[in-house]
Design a protein around this motif. Structure first.
Motif, mmCIF file in Angstrom:
data_model
loop_
_atom_site.group_PDB
_atom_site.id
_atom_site.type_symbol
_atom_site.label_atom_id
_atom_site.label_comp_id
_atom_site.label_asym_id
_atom_site.label_seq_id
_atom_site.Cartn_x
_atom_site.Cartn_y
_atom_site.Cartn_z
ATOM 1 N N SER A 157 23.429 -39.137 -48.534
ATOM 2 C CA SER A 157 22.069 -38.410 -48.806
ATOM 3 C C SER A 157 22.106 -37.705 -49.950
ATOM 4 O O SER A 157 23.145 -37.764 -50.748
ATOM 5 N N VAL A 199 18.367 -44.280 -47.802
ATOM 6 C CA VAL A 199 17.782 -42.912 -47.760
ATOM 7 C C VAL A 199 16.612 -42.830 -48.636
ATOM 8 O O VAL A 199 16.903 -43.051 -49.932
ATOM 9 N N PRO A 204 14.083 -36.904 -48.712
ATOM 10 C CA PRO A 204 15.608 -36.982 -47.969
ATOM 11 C C PRO A 204 15.967 -37.073 -46.774
ATOM 12 O O PRO A 204 16.931 -37.138 -46.414
ATOM 13 N N LEU A 207 15.087 -42.167 -43.244
ATOM 14 C CA LEU A 207 15.926 -43.255 -43.595
ATOM 15 C C LEU A 207 15.092 -44.489 -43.031
ATOM 16 O O LEU A 207 14.560 -44.591 -41.832
ATOM 17 N N TYR A 221 17.130 -39.084 -39.790
ATOM 18 C CA TYR A 221 18.418 -39.456 -39.419
ATOM 19 C C TYR A 221 19.226 -38.311 -38.777
ATOM 20 O O TYR A 221 20.419 -38.674 -38.040
#
Length: 416
Positions: A157, A199, A204, A207, A221
């Protein structure tokens, strides 16, 4: 094992890999003479002791020097690759310099830098992820987490809090980086191996994933919730020569400038383009770029567009740009011609290459119709049982049991 051809871009730094070699140059016209070539066959070899035993204490076999995976760090200051001889090679890119050659336990399938650029995470065929320090380029690896099946991709991430891993058994696992044994979620829904995960940097929490089931999926996610699924087979034209083939998505590339997602599929001469609608949490299909030659890899350059590497010696690179909302290829730009000239001069590294995926055909699970076999054997057993019964109890005949019984009973009926 077939060598793999790949393309990587970060800023104006462009890397093409093929076989055991990589070629690094710049897309900037002001850096006409900048060219860095590295050959893994000349890299530091393992010591005699390492040849006999790996880091896990088990005998190791000698592999080729074929590059299996490679990637830039977020800023482009570092570049790393792994090869078939179980080596992790770390480079500094400004200027290009090899910093270290380290041994890994298993052949690696994917690697990524952490956002802080302090570590390289390496995923391998046995299902493990190891971390290697960037700040201490000669330090050994540390086991971070493991799966029960082969890993095909690894990502982090943007805040380095989570490590995301994709495996052959259709799973995407989201683990806490500080405590990888602690699992935040699973993203479940694919019906074949998960080939790529990505990602989205400017969103952020999202996904993207692709798979051998010929789908591109969008996830939230941390909760494991699937937001959208796009079936690539629904985008195919029946007249396409590859419309009835099985294929896997082999590369996901993203362009924040246009929220554009490019999806490359192994063995196909096409690139699918989508628009990420983050507000509506969905993917919108925009266009299909079709080429006359097999596409090896593709990557976005922030200031220009999509670079496509293909199996064509005369024009190995094509730059695709959006013009009035429609993407068009441009093989005649000065930058493309200059970089293509470098590749033509080193074409031997790309000859006989597979795509950047390295080949997904062996990852599909074999289908087995156990029920048909069971029913066939059951029928055979029933036939055998009937045959044995007929032999024990023969049917009535001229001298059979039924006639003899009547002969005994007849005198009794006459005497009465």
């Amino acid at each position: 094992m077939a060598s793999s051809a790949g393309l990587a871009l970060c800023g104006q730094a462009l890397v093409v890999r093929g076989g055991s070699r990589l070629l690094a140059t710049s897309t900037s016209s002001s850096d006409d003479d900048s060219l860095f070539i590295y050959d893994c066959s000349t890299a530091e070899k393992k010591t005699q002791e390492q040849e006999q035993k790996g880091e896990d204490g088990q005998p190791v076999d000698k592999g080729s020097d074929t590059i299996l995976a490679s990637t830039f760090s977020k800023s482009g200051s570092y570049f790393a690759l792994t090869d078939d001889s179980k080596r992790l090679i770390l480079f500094r890119t400004k200027p290009w310099q090899c910093l270290s050659v380290r041994t890994v336990v298993r052949r690696c399938t994917a690697l990524t830098f952490t956002a802080s650029e302090e570590k390289v995470l390496v995923a391998d065929k046995s299902g493990d992820v190891y971390s290697f320090s960037v700040l201490e380029p000669h330090g050994g690896g540390r086991l971070e987490l493991g799966h029960l099946s082969m890993l095909l991709d690894v990502a982090v991430s943007p805040d380095d809090r989570f490590v995301l891993t994709a495996d052959r058994d259709e799973k995407i696992r989201v683990s806490w980086a500080a405590a990888p044994h602690s699992i935040e979620s699973f993203c479940l829904g694919h019906t074949e191996f998960v080939s790529c995960i990505f990602v989205v940097p400017d969103h952020p929490e999202l996904l993207l994933s692709s798979s051998g089931d010929r789908t591109l999926r969008l996830w939230e996610y941390r909760s494991g919730r699937e937001l959208h699924c796009c079936h690539l087979t629904s985008l195919q034209e029946p007249a396409e020569p590859w419309s009835d083939q099985s294929f896997a998505a082999s590369r996901i590339a993203y362009w924040p400038r246009e929220s554009c997602v490019a999806l490359l599929c192994d063995r196909l001469p096409v690139v699918f383009l989508f628009q990420l609608d983050a507000a509506r949490r969905q993917l919108v299909y925009r266009q299909q770029l079709t080429f006359q030659h097999r596409v090896w890899d593709a990557a976005f350059e922030e200031s220009r567009g999509l670079w496509v590497l293909r199996d064509c010696r005369e024009a190995p690179l094509v730059l695709c740009r959006p013009v009035d909302g429609h993407w068009q290829s441009d093989a005649e730009s000065a930058e493309v011609k200059r970089v293509s000239a470098h590749l033509r001069g080193n074409w031997a590294m790309l000859e006989g290459s597979a795509g950047a995926d390295g080949g997904f055909s062996s990852l599909y699970k074999a289908t087995c119709d156990n029920m048909a076999t069971y029913l066939k054997r059951k029928e055979e057993r029933l036939q055998q049982q009937l045959e044995r019964k007929r032999r024990r109890d023969p049917p009535p005949g001229p001298n059979g049991p039924a006639k003899r019984a009547k002969a005994v009973e007849a005198p009794q009926r006459c005497s009465s």
